[in-house]
Scaffold this active site. Structure first.
Site, short mmCIF file in Angstrom:
data_model
loop_
_atom_site.label_atom_id
_atom_site.label_comp_id
_atom_site.label_asym_id
_atom_site.label_seq_id
_atom_site.Cartn_x
_atom_site.Cartn_y
_atom_site.Cartn_z
N SER A 48 0.84 -1.20 0.00
CA SER A 48 0.00 0.00 0.00
C SER A 48 0.88 1.26 0.00
O SER A 48 1.71 1.44 -0.89
CB SER A 48 -0.95 -0.03 1.19
OG SER A 48 -1.89 1.01 1.13
N ASP A 60 -9.79 -3.89 -5.75
CA ASP A 60 -9.20 -2.94 -4.79
C ASP A 60 -9.78 -1.55 -5.05
O ASP A 60 -9.58 -0.97 -6.13
CB ASP A 60 -7.68 -2.92 -4.96
CG ASP A 60 -6.97 -2.13 -3.87
OD1 ASP A 60 -7.63 -1.30 -3.20
OD2 ASP A 60 -5.76 -2.33 -3.66
N HIS A 91 -8.21 -4.57 -1.31
CA HIS A 91 -6.95 -3.94 -0.92
C HIS A 91 -6.24 -4.71 0.19
O HIS A 91 -5.01 -4.76 0.24
CB HIS A 91 -7.22 -2.50 -0.47
CG HIS A 91 -5.99 -1.69 -0.24
ND1 HIS A 91 -5.14 -1.30 -1.25
CD2 HIS A 91 -5.43 -1.20 0.92
CE1 HIS A 91 -4.14 -0.61 -0.76
NE2 HIS A 91 -4.29 -0.54 0.56
#
Length: 511
Positions: free
Chosen positions: A318, A420, A452
């Protein structure tokens, strides 16, 4: 006709009920004085007998003439002794015998000097016995060590919890309270509650496993710490993963990598989870600098923990994927332009793995604003709108000044889920296309229907086979033919959270 009466005053201290051993009887000192005319006058001390004088061992009943020797010149008998006087004489005989015995004992065993007594005082935990001996209590070192270790662990956990809570409050005060933030916060609480069975087990492993070395200092800043996950097998040097965790550049923390560190350590890989300053502690420049410094520490010191300095891999997830990519490109540009390898070199990294990352901030400003990370806050994190290109890896490699640095980059592998919504998968696709246009070795793995957090959190909690972890371990072990199949014999990970709770968590996830 009766002789003169003699009065004897005897002042003695109370005797103990139990009679001590014969060699320790000291008796009681008494004083005699004449109370009648022609009586006994004495200033000498005597010891009252425990038995008649004629029964004492080695003694015969003394005569009156024997009692009035030169050594007793101050005793004067005027008349025939009375029974009470006989008692006095018996007392004197016992006193003489005891005095002689005490003097001999004193010559044989002299008392210790004050200096020697002070030199060796008894230990505080060694109580004195009645015979002046010392009894030492058995040592409880193992119990004390475990108790001290447990207290330290609890203290560290409390300190880290306090740090996260304080940063959260600072952030909320900075952001203010809005509808979107309240909704996201409630969703996060529900998401955490549903995954709590797995989180409890991971937290226990993180704080109490001997394989985890927490908070290793790598720099001077408050958040310059990293956690090390060491495999159980200690034979040979192990490959190493330097992992930069995510957290929207705001709530990143090294502990988020505990599950990934555990799974990779089970496959014989050392994992170093790098912590860094978050906003508002620092901006994106500080985060990239901290990550680069953590990578340098791993490259220089991992050998002392059993790692192989020639097999180091960089992983980011991320926001951590974005920070790690920026640190990698900045170092490649420095080496290409100035030849600066003082801290670490790009050639020391075998590959870079990016999980659900964003690599073009220009395309993400509006997307994050709609998701609740408002434009003003995001631009504050990124040091203003003019710095967005500077911290966008996809834009950086397309610039003419950085194209020559692309040839120094290691192999780049990206992972992304097609469902995501926090960072769309098109971000990874666009970055891979830009890398391949510049001649870099790059690959992309897309996972249909994954969100995600599925790749990083739900899938490892689900247990069984983990496709992404198998891909990472396969690439790492392919560099060493002797252990290329090691990850295949790892026992299947057990499930940590029931399936229905994982599905509910996916539906309420704020990510």
């Amino acid at each position: 006709m009766q002789g003169p009466r003699v009065s004897v005053l005897v002042a003695e201290s109370p005797l103990p009920v139990r009679r001590p051993p014969e060699h320790r009887r000291t008796g009681t000192v008494v004083r005699l004085r004449a109370l009648a005319r022609g009586g006994v006058a004495a200033g000498r001390s005597a010891v009252p007998p425990r038995w008649p004088a004629e029964l004492l061992p080695g003694h015969k009943k003394p005569s009156l003439s024997q009692l009035c020797t030169g050594s007793d010149q101050n005793i004067r008998i005027t008349e025939k002794p009375t029974p009470r006087e006989s008692l006095v004489t018996a007392m004197k005989v016992e006193l003489a015998a005891r005095t002689s015995h005490t003097s001999k004992a004193g010559e044989e065993t002299p008392p210790p000097s004050p200096s020697s007594a002070a030199a060796s005082p008894p230990a505080e935990d060694a109580p004195l016995l009645p015979d002046a001996g010392v009894r030492r209590r058995p040592a409880c070192g193992r119990f004390a060590q475990r108790s001290g270790s447990f207290r330290r662990e609890v203290g560290r956990a409390a300190a880290e919890t306090f740090l996260l809570t304080r940063l959260t409050l600072i952030l909320l005060r900075y952001l203010g309270i809005g509808y979107r933030w309240i909704r996201q916060f409630l969703a996060l609480c529900c998401y955490t509650l549903l995954l709590m069975p797995g989180f409890i087990q991971v937290v226990y492993y993180y704080f109490f496993s001997s394989q985890v070395h927490r908070s290793v200092v790598y720099g001077d800043q408050p958040r310059n710490r990293l956690d090390l996950y060491i495999p159980t097998s200690t034979t040979g040097l192990k490959p190493v993963v330097a992992f930069v965790t995510g957290g929207a550049w705001i709530i990143g923390y090294k502990g988020w990598g505990a599950l990934l560190g555990r799974r990779l350590a089970e496959r014989g890989i050392i994992v170093a989870c790098i912590d860094y300053r978050n906003f508002p502690q620092g901006t994106i420049g500080d985060m990239v600098e901290d990550a680069s410094q953590g990578i340098a520490f791993v490259c220089k010191n991992i050998a002392s923990y059993g790692g192989d300095p020639s097999r180091i891999y960089l992983v980011g997830q991320s926001a951590g994927a974005h920070i790690a990519a920026c640190a990698l490109l900045n170092q490649a540009i420095r080496e290409c332009g100035e030849g600066d390898t003082s801290s670490w070199s790009v050639s020391q990294l075998k590959a870079y793995f990016g999980i659900s990352g964003g690599y073009n901030l220009l395309n993400l400003v509006d997307h994050f604003h709609r998701r609740g990370l408002y434009r003003s806050i995001f631009l504050s994190i990124m040091e203003g709108e003019e710095s967005l290109q500077k911290f966008s890896p996809q834009v950086m490699i397309m610039q003419s000044s950085a194209r020559s640095a692309v040839s120094l980059l290691p192999r780049i592998i990206l992972f992304h889920g097609t469902s995501d919504y926090s960072i769309p998968s098109v971000e990874s696709q666009a970055f891979i296309d830009a890398l391949q246009q510049q001649g870099a070795k790059a690959d992309l793995f897309l996972y249909e229907g994954k969100t995600h957090t599925d790749l990083f959190l739900q899938d490892p909690l689900r247990g069984g086979r983990d496709k992404m972890l198998e891909e990472i371990a396969g690439v790492i072990h392919s560099e060493d033919p002797d252990v290329s199949a090691q990850h295949l014999v790892v026992p299947v990970a057990r499930r940590l959270v029931p399936e229905f709770m994982l599905k509910l968590a996916g539906k309420v996830s704020p990510f």
